[in-house]
Design a protein around this motif. Sequence first.
Motif, short mmCIF file in Angstrom:
data_model
loop_
_atom_site.label_atom_id
_atom_site.label_comp_id
_atom_site.label_asym_id
_atom_site.label_seq_id
_atom_site.Cartn_x
_atom_site.Cartn_y
_atom_site.Cartn_z
N LYS A 22 0.86 -1.19 0.00
CA LYS A 22 0.00 0.00 0.00
C LYS A 22 0.89 1.24 0.00
N LYS A 23 0.31 2.40 -0.25
CA LYS A 23 1.09 3.64 -0.36
C LYS A 23 1.51 4.20 1.00
N CYS A 24 0.77 3.88 2.05
CA CYS A 24 1.11 4.38 3.37
C CYS A 24 0.50 3.45 4.41
N LYS A 69 -3.89 12.16 3.70
CA LYS A 69 -3.49 12.45 2.32
C LYS A 69 -2.01 12.78 2.23
N ILE A 102 -0.14 9.50 2.38
CA ILE A 102 -0.22 8.82 1.08
C ILE A 102 0.81 9.43 0.12
N ASN A 105 4.38 8.48 1.30
CA ASN A 105 4.65 7.06 1.60
C ASN A 105 5.12 6.87 3.04
N HIS A 164 -10.60 4.13 1.24
CA HIS A 164 -9.31 4.15 0.54
C HIS A 164 -8.39 3.01 0.98
N GLU A 222 -5.28 1.82 -0.99
CA GLU A 222 -3.98 2.49 -0.98
C GLU A 222 -3.46 2.77 0.42
N ILE A 223 -4.27 2.48 1.44
CA ILE A 223 -3.87 2.72 2.83
C ILE A 223 -3.89 1.40 3.60
#
Length: 265
Positions: free
Chosen positions: A28-30, A202, A205, A208, A241, A244-245
Amino acid sequence: MRCNLSAIIIGITLLSFSASAQKNWNNKKCAVVLTYDDALNVHLDNVIPVLDSLGLKGTFYLSAYFPGSKNRLSDWKKAAANGHELGNHTLFHPCIGKSKGRSWVRKERDLDNYSMERLVEEIRMTNVFLQALDGKTKRTFAYPCGDMTVNDSSYVNNISNDFVSARGVEGRMSSINDANLFAIGSYMINGQSGEEMIKLVKEAIKNNSLLVFLFHGVGGEHDLNVSLPAHRQLLQFLKKHEHEIWITPFIEATEYMKKNQTINK
């Protein structure tokens, strides 16, 4: 033609590497961790029901002597059985009383009146208490008031073998390669709106990062408080989300960081 083919291959490799770098938190992005301090009744009554309804897991830092801990043992056992993390927040929540705004610290709970031995023993006793609730031996720690010293001497090294990691109160995010797992930053929430908390997500994200939220009251019961609508708005955004999280307990996020550091050595 051969040169063009080589350039294409290099380009694809770089794109692949870039995409991987943008998804380094369990793909995931974060990572976002929701932590709740002081074993409040509102954590059991307000927070856990909404987390469970959304399939999200939180980390709850219990001070064993607090009424919300000892009076609701069966509820904490159920929370742990459902995947929520129970973390160590000491036995009596001692803090440094001479710090600004600490007039509420009782003399017998002042870290300046503690010995190192007493504090470490109380922390280890709290681990025994928590193990009786969830059966686990691996644990994370949260410094009460963010204080990390006893009579101006750091106690971090004295407890580092007892825990996977520890959460502080410095308002900062962490990278996947953060070297100090015993000083992970967090954002203390007190009156922020849902939009303000989502703005932090945000940012995590985009960069990272690991973002740790620190809650006390949720809909009341503490001077440091967030409203129920704002809290729910944040959770609904996180759920929406999830692609991505990575929303995970503190112990899982920091174990993942430790594993990543080992791989990259």
